[in-house]
Motif scaffolding. Structure first.
Motif, short mmCIF file in Angstrom:
data_model
loop_
_atom_site.label_atom_id
_atom_site.label_comp_id
_atom_site.label_asym_id
_atom_site.label_seq_id
_atom_site.Cartn_x
_atom_site.Cartn_y
_atom_site.Cartn_z
N UNK A 132 1.01 11.45 -8.06
CA UNK A 132 -0.11 12.37 -8.24
C UNK A 132 0.26 13.68 -7.54
N UNK A 133 0.31 14.74 -8.31
CA UNK A 133 0.66 16.06 -7.78
C UNK A 133 1.99 16.03 -7.02
N UNK A 134 2.96 15.28 -7.56
CA UNK A 134 4.28 15.23 -6.96
C UNK A 134 4.40 14.35 -5.73
N UNK A 135 3.35 13.60 -5.40
CA UNK A 135 3.37 12.72 -4.23
C UNK A 135 3.19 11.27 -4.67
N UNK A 136 3.81 10.37 -3.91
CA UNK A 136 3.66 8.95 -4.21
C UNK A 136 2.23 8.52 -3.90
N UNK A 137 1.51 8.07 -4.92
CA UNK A 137 0.12 7.69 -4.76
C UNK A 137 -0.09 6.18 -4.74
N UNK A 138 0.82 5.45 -5.38
CA UNK A 138 0.66 4.00 -5.46
C UNK A 138 2.00 3.36 -5.81
N UNK A 139 2.26 2.20 -5.25
CA UNK A 139 3.46 1.44 -5.59
C UNK A 139 3.04 0.01 -5.92
N UNK A 140 3.49 -0.47 -7.07
CA UNK A 140 3.20 -1.83 -7.50
C UNK A 140 4.49 -2.46 -8.01
N UNK A 141 4.51 -3.77 -8.07
CA UNK A 141 5.64 -4.45 -8.67
C UNK A 141 5.14 -5.39 -9.76
N UNK A 142 5.98 -5.58 -10.76
CA UNK A 142 5.64 -6.45 -11.88
C UNK A 142 6.76 -7.45 -12.08
N UNK A 143 6.37 -8.72 -12.21
CA UNK A 143 7.34 -9.79 -12.40
C UNK A 143 7.27 -10.38 -13.80
N UNK A 144 6.35 -9.86 -14.63
CA UNK A 144 6.29 -10.35 -16.01
C UNK A 144 5.93 -9.20 -16.95
N UNK A 145 6.43 -9.32 -18.17
CA UNK A 145 6.29 -8.25 -19.16
C UNK A 145 4.84 -8.01 -19.56
N UNK A 146 4.05 -9.07 -19.67
CA UNK A 146 2.66 -8.91 -20.11
C UNK A 146 1.86 -8.05 -19.12
#
Length: 164
Positions: A132-146
């Motif tokens: 957001x506006x060039x700043x890291x706003x959120x980090x998530x990880x995904x282990x499945x395609x769905x």
């Protein structure tokens, strides 16, 4: 060597090691080539950054995007980085990169791991970074395609991604 010399040596070496991107920090721009040798520069117009550090993670991204039309990621202001640092150069050049050219989406290739290493994450999951506006706003990880596909669907074309 004295403790003072050891500490000084360690402090001098810190810039040599990658640092993790922290929440709220500005994300430095970078440029990588995609699978067609076209440059892509990460900038404030990017709202979502997907990072895959392994073949398993890259397969998750591919499965999540397989039925999407060309331009799907770009319409969502999203970019995808594949860390291919651990892939033998000959395998990348002769097999992997030519195979990637059949994808309907751009894959920014990180052959030295210099970009992917900026962002913490597990090798076998896809890292989702909301910007957001060039700043890291959120980090998530995904282990499945769905789950990854569902998150991408929440990103309407032309808008930033809201936290779930």
């Amino acid at each position: 060597m004295t403790l003072r010399h050891a500490l000084t040596t360690c402090l001098l070496c810190l810039p040599l090691f990658g640092h993790a991107q922290g929440m709220g920090q500005p994300m430095a721009p970078w440029t990588l080539l995609d699978q067609f040798d076209q440059p892509y520069t990460f900038n404030a117009d990017t709202h979502v950054l997907l990072v895959a550090r392994s073949m398993a993670a890259a397969r998750l991204v591919d499965a999540a995007l397989k039925d999407q039309p060309g331009g799907y990621l770009e319409a969502r202001h999203a970019a995808y980085v594949a860390d291919i640092e651990h892939m033998p150069a000959m395998v990348a050049k002769v097999f992997a990169i030519p195979a990637m050219r059949s994808a309907k989406y751009r894959i920014m290739l990180d052959p030295q791991g210099r970009v992917a290493s900026r962002y913490e994450g597990d090798r076998d999951t896809v890292q989702w970074l909301r910007v957001d506006a060039g700043r890291l706003a959120e980090a998530r990880t995904f282990a499945d395609a769905a789950s990854l596909r569902a998150a991408l669907e929440q990103a309407p074309a032309g808008q930033t991604v809201a936290a779930p």
